[in-house]
Design a protein around this motif. Structure first.
Motif, mmCIF file in Angstrom:
data_model
loop_
_atom_site.group_PDB
_atom_site.id
_atom_site.type_symbol
_atom_site.label_atom_id
_atom_site.label_comp_id
_atom_site.label_asym_id
_atom_site.label_seq_id
_atom_site.Cartn_x
_atom_site.Cartn_y
_atom_site.Cartn_z
ATOM 1 N N SER A 188 -15.382 -5.388 17.788
ATOM 2 C CA SER A 188 -16.297 -4.251 17.691
ATOM 3 C C SER A 188 -15.500 -2.992 17.369
ATOM 4 O O SER A 188 -14.428 -2.784 17.935
ATOM 5 C CB SER A 188 -17.032 -4.051 19.021
ATOM 6 N N PRO A 189 -16.017 -2.131 16.494
ATOM 7 C CA PRO A 189 -15.329 -0.867 16.231
ATOM 8 C C PRO A 189 -15.546 0.163 17.334
ATOM 9 O O PRO A 189 -14.968 1.250 17.279
ATOM 10 C CB PRO A 189 -15.963 -0.400 14.915
ATOM 11 N N TYR A 190 -16.387 -0.190 18.312
ATOM 12 C CA TYR A 190 -16.708 0.739 19.403
ATOM 13 C C TYR A 190 -16.217 0.180 20.732
ATOM 14 O O TYR A 190 -16.478 -0.975 21.069
ATOM 15 C CB TYR A 190 -18.217 0.975 19.484
ATOM 16 N N ASN A 191 -15.568 1.039 21.496
ATOM 17 C CA ASN A 191 -15.147 0.668 22.843
ATOM 18 C C ASN A 191 -16.239 1.107 23.827
ATOM 19 O O ASN A 191 -16.064 2.036 24.603
ATOM 20 C CB ASN A 191 -13.816 1.330 23.189
ATOM 21 N N CYS A 192 -17.378 0.405 23.759
ATOM 22 C CA CYS A 192 -18.556 0.838 24.522
ATOM 23 C C CYS A 192 -18.939 -0.154 25.620
ATOM 24 O O CYS A 192 -19.995 -0.015 26.233
ATOM 25 C CB CYS A 192 -19.740 1.059 23.578
ATOM 26 N N PHE A 193 -18.084 -1.144 25.876
ATOM 27 C CA PHE A 193 -18.332 -2.118 26.933
ATOM 28 C C PHE A 193 -17.193 -2.087 27.942
ATOM 29 O O PHE A 193 -16.069 -1.665 27.626
ATOM 30 C CB PHE A 193 -18.460 -3.528 26.342
ATOM 31 N N ALA A 194 -17.483 -2.570 29.142
ATOM 32 C CA ALA A 194 -16.443 -2.680 30.162
ATOM 33 C C ALA A 194 -15.536 -3.866 29.855
ATOM 34 O O ALA A 194 -15.911 -4.788 29.127
ATOM 35 C CB ALA A 194 -17.083 -2.849 31.540
ATOM 36 N N ASN A 195 -14.328 -3.825 30.411
ATOM 37 C CA ASN A 195 -13.397 -4.967 30.358
ATOM 38 C C ASN A 195 -13.020 -5.338 28.926
ATOM 39 O O ASN A 195 -12.971 -6.506 28.560
ATOM 40 C CB ASN A 195 -14.001 -6.181 31.085
ATOM 41 N N THR A 196 -12.748 -4.328 28.124
ATOM 42 C CA THR A 196 -12.354 -4.574 26.735
ATOM 43 C C THR A 196 -10.854 -4.364 26.548
ATOM 44 O O THR A 196 -10.180 -3.740 27.376
ATOM 45 C CB THR A 196 -13.092 -3.644 25.762
ATOM 46 N N GLU A 232 -10.295 -1.626 17.000
ATOM 47 C CA GLU A 232 -11.031 -2.882 17.074
ATOM 48 C C GLU A 232 -10.925 -3.450 18.494
ATOM 49 O O GLU A 232 -9.814 -3.648 19.003
ATOM 50 C CB GLU A 232 -10.496 -3.893 16.063
ATOM 51 N N PHE A 233 -12.088 -3.719 19.106
ATOM 52 C CA PHE A 233 -12.132 -4.074 20.517
ATOM 53 C C PHE A 233 -12.771 -5.449 20.730
ATOM 54 O O PHE A 233 -13.735 -5.815 20.052
ATOM 55 C CB PHE A 233 -12.915 -3.012 21.294
ATOM 56 N N GLN A 234 -12.214 -6.179 21.712
ATOM 57 C CA GLN A 234 -12.768 -7.463 22.130
ATOM 58 C C GLN A 234 -12.804 -7.504 23.647
ATOM 59 O O GLN A 234 -12.238 -6.640 24.321
ATOM 60 C CB GLN A 234 -11.923 -8.617 21.574
ATOM 61 N N ILE A 235 -13.507 -8.503 24.183
ATOM 62 C CA ILE A 235 -13.590 -8.650 25.628
ATOM 63 C C ILE A 235 -12.283 -9.252 26.144
ATOM 64 O O ILE A 235 -11.802 -10.267 25.630
ATOM 65 C CB ILE A 235 -14.787 -9.541 26.027
ATOM 66 N N LYS A 236 -11.714 -8.638 27.166
ATOM 67 C CA LYS A 236 -10.450 -9.095 27.730
ATOM 68 C C LYS A 236 -10.586 -10.517 28.262
ATOM 69 O O LYS A 236 -11.522 -10.836 28.987
ATOM 70 C CB LYS A 236 -10.014 -8.162 28.860
ATOM 71 N N GLY A 237 -9.670 -11.369 27.868
ATOM 72 C CA GLY A 237 -9.703 -12.759 28.277
ATOM 73 C C GLY A 237 -10.498 -13.647 27.346
ATOM 74 O O GLY A 237 -10.420 -14.873 27.435
ATOM 75 N N LEU A 238 -11.265 -13.031 26.451
ATOM 76 C CA LEU A 238 -12.061 -13.780 25.478
ATOM 77 C C LEU A 238 -11.722 -13.390 24.050
ATOM 78 O O LEU A 238 -12.519 -13.583 23.137
ATOM 79 C CB LEU A 238 -13.559 -13.564 25.734
ATOM 80 N N GLU A 239 -10.533 -12.845 23.870
ATOM 81 C CA GLU A 239 -10.123 -12.398 22.540
ATOM 82 C C GLU A 239 -10.235 -13.550 21.540
ATOM 83 O O GLU A 239 -9.708 -14.633 21.766
ATOM 84 C CB GLU A 239 -8.679 -11.879 22.572
#
Length: 265
Positions: free
Chosen positions: A230-238, A245-252
Motif C-alpha cells: 500500500s502507498p499509505y501507512n494507514c493501518f496498524a502493525n505495518t 510502500e507498506f505491508q503488514i508486519k509478519g505478512l510481508e
C-alpha cells in the motif's frame, strides 16, 4: 434507498468530523499539496494513463485532492462526495489553487440524479466501497455515467485487508458481505490520536461481488490487478518494505494490500 438512510446519515457525520482533522494532518500534507505536490500514486497514474482533455468523474472524492490532481493532469473534473464539509473544502481548495473543478455534495447512490452528462472516465480510489451496502446500485450509476467506449477505474484496499482486527494481528471479520459492520471509531487513520469518537457503518465486499456487480451493469473487464504493498501507512502493525510502500508486519508479500481494475463500457 430509504432503508439505507440511517446508515448514510451516521456516516456523513463521521466524514464531516474526519474532514477537519484530515485537513490538519501530516497524512494528507495539504501544505505540500498547495505547494504543487500531486496526491496521486504511481499505480493509478500508470494504470489510468493519459487524461488530458478527458471528462473525469471522481466518486467519493473526500475533499478533492485527487480530483484536483487529475485536473492538473489535464482532465475536466467533477468530484462527488457525501460529506458537505469535504465538498465545501474541495471547492475552496480548487479556487485557492485556481484549478478548474466542479464539486457536488451527494450520496454516490444519487449520482445519476445529481450529475449531468456522461464521462470518458469514472474514477474511485482508496477506502470507497466499504461504505456502501449494495454494489449493484453503485455499478449501475457508474455504467450510466460512462460514455460508450469510456472506462471505469478503481484502486482500493484489498478485501482481505478488511478481515483483520484494528491492530492487524488477527482475522476478525468475514470476507463476505453478511451484514453491516458497526464500529465506534477512535481517532482516524490520518491521526490516531485525534479526539474523534464516532459510530461507523461499513460493509466488506469480496472480489466476486465487485466484479459481478460491474458485469451485471454491462461493463467489460479490461484488467484486475492485485498489489502486495500500500502507498499509505494507514493501518496498524505495518512495515515500510521500500520507501513509500507498506505491508503488514509478519505478512510481508503474503497477502495483497490493494486491488485495481479497469472496465470499459
Amino acid at each position: 434507498m430509504d432503508h439505507y438512510s440511517k446508515w448514510f446519515s451516521v456516516n456523513k457525520q463521521l466524514w464531516n468530523n474526519k474532514t477537519e482533522v484530515h485537513l490538519r494532518s501530516e497524512f494528507y500534507a495539504v501544505a505540500g499539496f498547495k505547494a504543487g505536490k500531486s496526491s496521486l500514486n504511481q499505480v493509478e497514474l500508470t494504470e489510468v494513463g493519459e487524461v488530458a482533455g478527458k471528462q473525469l468523474l471522481h466518486l467519493q472524492c473526500h475533499f478533492g485532492m485527487d480530483t484536483i490532481s487529475w485536473a492538473k493532469q489535464g482532465a475536466v473534473v467533477t468530484g462527488l462526495d457525501l460529506s458537505d464539509k469535504a465538498i465545501d473544502t474541495a471547492t475552496a481548495l480548487a479556487a485557492e489553487l485556481q484549478v478548474p473543478a466542479t464539486f457536488v455534495c451527494a450520496n454516490v447512490y444519487d449520482t445519476v440524479q445529481v450529475i449531468p452528462g456522461v464521462f470518458d472516465i469514472v474514477y474511485t480510489s482508496y477506502g470507497t466501497i466499504g461504505w456502501l451496502p449494495d454494489l449493484d446500485i453503485w455499478a449501475n450509476a457508474i455504467a450510466t455515467k460512462l460514455k460508450p467506449g469510456g472506462f471505469f477505474y478503481m484502486v482500493d484496499f484489498h478485501p482481505i485487508v478488511w478481515m483483520f482486527d484494528d491492530q492487524f494481528t488477527k482475522i476478525q471479520y468475514s470476507y463476505f458481505n453478511h451484514a453491516p459492520i458497526v464500529e465506534t471509531t477512535n481517532g482516524t487513520y490520518a491521526d490516531r490520536q485525534a479526539d474523534l469518537h464516532d459510530t461507523a457503518y461499513g460493509w466488506n465486499h469480496p472480489t466476486s461481488e465487485v466484479l459481478n456487480a460491474l458485469k451485471r451493469a454491462g461493463l467489460t473487464l479490461d484488467f484486475f490487478n492485485e498489489h502486495a504493498s500500500s502507498p499509505y501507512n494507514c493501518f496498524a502493525n505495518t512495515v515500510e518494505v521500500t520507501p513509500g510502500e507498506f505491508q503488514i508486519k509478519g505478512l510481508e508479500d503474503k497477502i495483497p494490500m490493494l486491488f485495481s481494475l479497469k472496465c470499459t463500457k
